[in-house]
Design a protein around this motif. Structure first.
Motif, PDB file in Angstrom:
ATOM      1  N   THR A  12       4.111   9.554  11.429  1.00 44.13           N
ATOM      2  CA  THR A  12       4.861   9.172  12.744  1.00 44.13           C
ATOM      3  C   THR A  12       6.404   9.573  12.862  1.00 44.13           C
ATOM      4  O   THR A  12       7.231   8.990  13.379  1.00 44.13           O
ATOM      5  N   PRO A 161      -6.862  -6.845   3.204  1.00 44.47           N
ATOM      6  CA  PRO A 161      -6.053  -5.937   3.984  1.00 44.47           C
ATOM      7  C   PRO A 161      -5.693  -4.665   3.353  1.00 44.47           C
ATOM      8  O   PRO A 161      -5.524  -4.702   2.121  1.00 44.47           O
ATOM      9  N   PRO A 162      -5.261  -3.443   4.037  1.00 46.38           N
ATOM     10  CA  PRO A 162      -4.698  -2.330   3.355  1.00 46.38           C
ATOM     11  C   PRO A 162      -3.297  -2.566   2.742  1.00 46.38           C
ATOM     12  O   PRO A 162      -2.713  -3.750   3.038  1.00 46.38           O
ATOM     13  N   THR A 164      -0.786  -0.865   3.109  1.00 44.27           N
ATOM     14  CA  THR A 164       0.456  -0.789   4.276  1.00 44.27           C
ATOM     15  C   THR A 164      -0.279  -1.203   5.483  1.00 44.27           C
ATOM     16  O   THR A 164      -0.315  -2.162   5.973  1.00 44.27           O
ATOM     17  N   ILE A 165      -0.796   0.031   6.079  1.00 48.92           N
ATOM     18  CA  ILE A 165      -1.715  -0.174   7.376  1.00 48.92           C
ATOM     19  C   ILE A 165      -2.775   0.625   7.192  1.00 48.92           C
ATOM     20  O   ILE A 165      -2.980   1.791   6.402  1.00 48.92           O
ATOM     21  N   GLY A 166      -4.177   0.076   8.070  1.00 45.02           N
ATOM     22  CA  GLY A 166      -5.380   0.772   7.752  1.00 45.02           C
ATOM     23  C   GLY A 166      -5.159   2.264   8.335  1.00 45.02           C
ATOM     24  O   GLY A 166      -5.981   3.269   7.700  1.00 45.02           O
ATOM     25  N   MET A 168      -3.493   4.314   7.435  1.00 51.41           N
ATOM     26  CA  MET A 168      -2.727   5.288   6.425  1.00 51.41           C
ATOM     27  C   MET A 168      -3.151   4.647   5.068  1.00 51.41           C
ATOM     28  O   MET A 168      -4.048   5.181   4.562  1.00 51.41           O
ATOM     29  N   LYS A 243       8.348  -4.004   6.777  1.00 47.51           N
ATOM     30  CA  LYS A 243       7.797  -4.385   7.978  1.00 47.51           C
ATOM     31  C   LYS A 243       6.389  -4.729   7.701  1.00 47.51           C
ATOM     32  O   LYS A 243       5.484  -5.150   8.421  1.00 47.51           O
ATOM     33  N   TRP A 244       5.781  -4.252   6.786  1.00 48.99           N
ATOM     34  CA  TRP A 244       4.293  -4.397   6.257  1.00 48.99           C
ATOM     35  C   TRP A 244       4.014  -5.294   5.229  1.00 48.99           C
ATOM     36  O   TRP A 244       3.103  -5.396   4.473  1.00 48.99           O
ATOM     37  N   ARG A 245       5.026  -6.164   4.912  1.00 42.51           N
ATOM     38  CA  ARG A 245       4.933  -7.433   3.917  1.00 42.51           C
ATOM     39  C   ARG A 245       3.943  -8.248   4.334  1.00 42.51           C
ATOM     40  O   ARG A 245       4.280  -8.698   5.335  1.00 42.51           O
TER      41      ARG A 245
END
Lengths: 245, 437
Positions: A12, A161-162, A164-166, A168, A243-245
């Protein structure tokens, strides 16, 4: 896809619309013998798969389609072939926002190739070496290589959950890269000297890491346990102000 | 957001050519776009009949399952989904000035709507094949049907037409219909009319557990009965009566297939304004129907009936019902709505259909078979994940999953996985949640 290996990358932060990074990755894959001539393509999200006369993949990836107004803004293309073994490349390239100097969305490349292409431990090491040559903090936010079916099942079962984010960094897979936009979310001190992990740093801007063993063995239960342990280390290393904590 | 992007972003061929070397030469072969089919048009179904249809559950009373307490996201009157389009005839009907219809005309208009929708069931090619000739006269709000043998629902079929029953029924019911016409008649020496064959096929579907049947009480068979019931409870049904001009046929289609009892509406509060009562009623109805169709094939059949009878008016209603169906049957852990303010470059505020706090996963259910998920919604969900935008109550989102009623719908939207990394799920013919690969 059960007998396929997935090589995927996302960003991104980087502009992939000039084609340099895409061709760099595909050239490495061609050199490794992972993909040959393109024999089918699907253009745009609503396109239909159509057989074509064999072409070099550059002939297709050099002319990415422009989306229609009611479609997502990405240039979207799927191509594939049967030689040396069945393979598929899916590209979704975000346009670039000159004002923000960022992509407007996420860019992705998915390369699926046959496990048969990586027959030995030596091939496996060459695959990781190629992975390290392709990705860099200047061109990639996140990348990984892992057997596709195991990547799906293992993430669904254990990486929820992942980290960081799913889309990535779900968790640790066989080969992994964290670059610009992702590595900064971690406390780097906590990622130093991790046991059972082959790491390669690029100026604290990028981190390659590979689980022990070759990719053909990674689905064994002993390796699975290691993957889970390593994932917890990364999960714990996310900065408190991320931001992904 | 899209118009903004068109100004700022190199998104067109001409703009892209300035910077993007990829865009210098267009493809020689232009993409062939598979335009989506409105729900009211024929759709391929991949559901397969399974199990035995001798299940005795049809004779057993089964209470309505406990329903989730999520707030439904309803907008019956104005579908926001550009893909939820009405068939031509329904549009014609809706163009009849509402003010020309007083309350006494309500029932006659709905009958007209139903009659016209019935005609939609028979397409020109099918009418030719089946030697059925239907003439319609729409311009004077009247309808004339001339049906020649064979094909009238009351006529006896001695041979199944090539495209039997058109697209009115889902795969399992169509298969059973074909069996009834082709085989049972010969085996049993029994003649079936189309109506009888359909009734038997639906009974079979119920016996397979697709619908909850054998319930005790007074069955409600049309919306007029519902209005009558609530009037007896002194509810202000003014709003509901008006809304029925549009959704009455949809409600009736559901009631025709699903066993809804008068007692099911006992808990609907009749206090408050007419608008409040209408919301209470719709909320109950959209929860009730899915609870009586525990198998996806049953639910899809009801949804199809609703679209066939009500066209675009059915879209929002069936969408809300599918959300409820999914939360009741396959995603009980996601039974929470999350609201997101419009942030950054999001195009709108968003409300998720479901949210699983244990996995920080946002779910969106789409009862689509041939439609694309709206790209503006997908882009906004992508921003929520990538930027770490939280819900109004601080809910973090790390993954977005879309759920479709069949693998066909999932395949149509697999670009959501390629472009955004969203999980794509569907309900298989055994009623299981499956991830599309």
């Amino acid at each position: 896809m059960a007998e396929q290996i997935l090589w995927k990358a996302n960003t991104t932060f980087h502009d992939w619309s000039d084609g340099k990074f895409i061709h760099q990755l595909l050239d490495q894959a061609i050199d490794l013998g992972l993909l040959g001539a393109v024999t089918w393509r699907k253009i745009g999200i609503r396109g239909e798969t159509e057989a074509i006369a064999p072409k070099h993949i550059h002939d297709l990836t050099s002319h990415l389609p422009t989306p229609l107004p009611d479609e997502p803004p990405h240039s979207y293309l799927e191509v594939g072939g049967d030689r040396p073994f069945p393979w598929v490349v899916k590209l979704s390239i975000s346009p670039w926002d000159e004002e923000d100097n960022l992509p407007t969305s996420m860019s992705s490349i998915w390369l699926f190739f046959a496990k048969k292409s990586i027959a030995t431990a030596s091939h496996s090491q060459k695959l990781f070496d190629a992975f390290c040559q392709v990705h860099h903090p200047d061109n990639t936010e996140y990348a990984c290589i892992h057997p596709y079916q195991h990547w799906l099942d293992f993430a669904n079962q254990y990486y929820q959950p992942p980290v960081t984010i799913g889309p990535m960094f779900k968790g640790v897979f066989w080969a992994n890269f964290l670059g610009t936009g992702h590595l900064g979310e971690f406390d780097l001190e906590k990622l130093a000297n991790i046991a059972n992990l082959e790491t390669k740093w690029i100026n604290n801007q990028g981190l390659f890491f590979k689980a022990k063993g070759n990719i053909l063995d990674i689905e064994n239960s002993s390796h699975e346990a290691e993957l889970k342990q390593l994932t917890e280390i990364f999960r714990d290393a996310i900065r408190l102000d991320s931001k992904w904590r | 957001m899209y118009s903004r992007q068109q100004k700022k972003v190199q998104n067109s061929a001409s703009q892209a050519s300035r910077k993007n070397q990829f865009a210098a030469k267009p493809f020689i072969v232009q993409p062939k776009f598979d335009r989506e089919t409105p729900d009211s048009q024929p759709e391929q179904e991949q559901v397969k009949p399974q199990g035995t249809w001798t299940n005795a559950s049809m004779f057993t009373y089964r209470p309505v399952p406990k329903t989730p307490t999520v707030q439904r996201k309803l907008n019956i009157e104005n579908s926001e989904n550009q893909h939820e389009q009405e068939p031509e005839v329904v549009n014609q009907i809706n163009q009849i000035p509402a003010k020309s219809l007083d309350q006494q005309n309500l029932q006659s208009k709905t009958k007209l709507l139903r009659a016209k929708s019935d005609n939609l069931l028979t397409k020109p090619a099918q009418t030719k094949n089946n030697s059925i000739s239907i003439s319609r006269q729409l311009n004077t709000n009247t309808i004339q049907r001339g049906i020649k043998k064979p094909g009238k629902t009351g006529e006896i079929y001695t041979k199944a037409p090539a495209s039997f029953a058109g697209e009115r029924f889902n795969a399992s019911i169509k298969k059973r219909l074909q069996e009834i016409i082709d085989n049972d008649e010969k085996k049993n020496g029994k003649d079936y009319t189309l109506t009888q064959a359909v009734a038997e096929a639906k009974r079979d579907a119920r016996a397979q557990g697709h619908f909850i049947t054998g319930r005790i009480g007074k069955r409600v068979r049309d919306y007029q009965s519902i209005l009558k019931y609530f009037k007896s409870r002194k509810a202000d049904v003014t709003t509901t009566e008006n809304k029925m001009l549009r959704i009455g046929a949809v409600i009736d289609a559901a009631l025709n297939t699903v066993e809804v009892m008068e007692d099911d509406f006992q808990k609907v509060s009749v206090n408050g304004s007419a608008d409040q009562f209408h919301r209470n009623f719709i909320s109950t109805f959209t929860t009730l129907v899915p609870s009586l169709t525990p198998h996806i094939e049953g639910f899809n059949q009801v949804a199809k009936d609703m679209v066939t009878q009500g066209g675009g008016a059915a879209s929002s209603l069936k969408g809300s019902m599918f959300e409820t169906w999914a939360l009741q049957n396959v995603l009980p852990g996601a039974n929470k709505r999350v609201s997101f303010d419009q942030q950054g470059k999001m195009t709108a505020s968003r409300i998720s259909d479901g949210y699983d706090s244990s996995t920080k996963t946002l779910w969106d259910m789409k009862h689509y078979f041939g439609h694309d998920v709206p790209q503006d919604q997908a882009e906004d969900y992508n921003l929520i994940v990538q930027k770490g935008y939280e819900g109004k109550n601080g809910e973090p989102v790390r993954q977005v999953n879309y759920l479709f009623p069949s693998q066909e719908g999932a395949k149509k939207n697999e670009w959501l996985n390629t472009s955004y990394g969203f999980g794509i799920y569907y309900i298989d013919s055994s009623n299981n949640l499956k991830q599309h690969k």
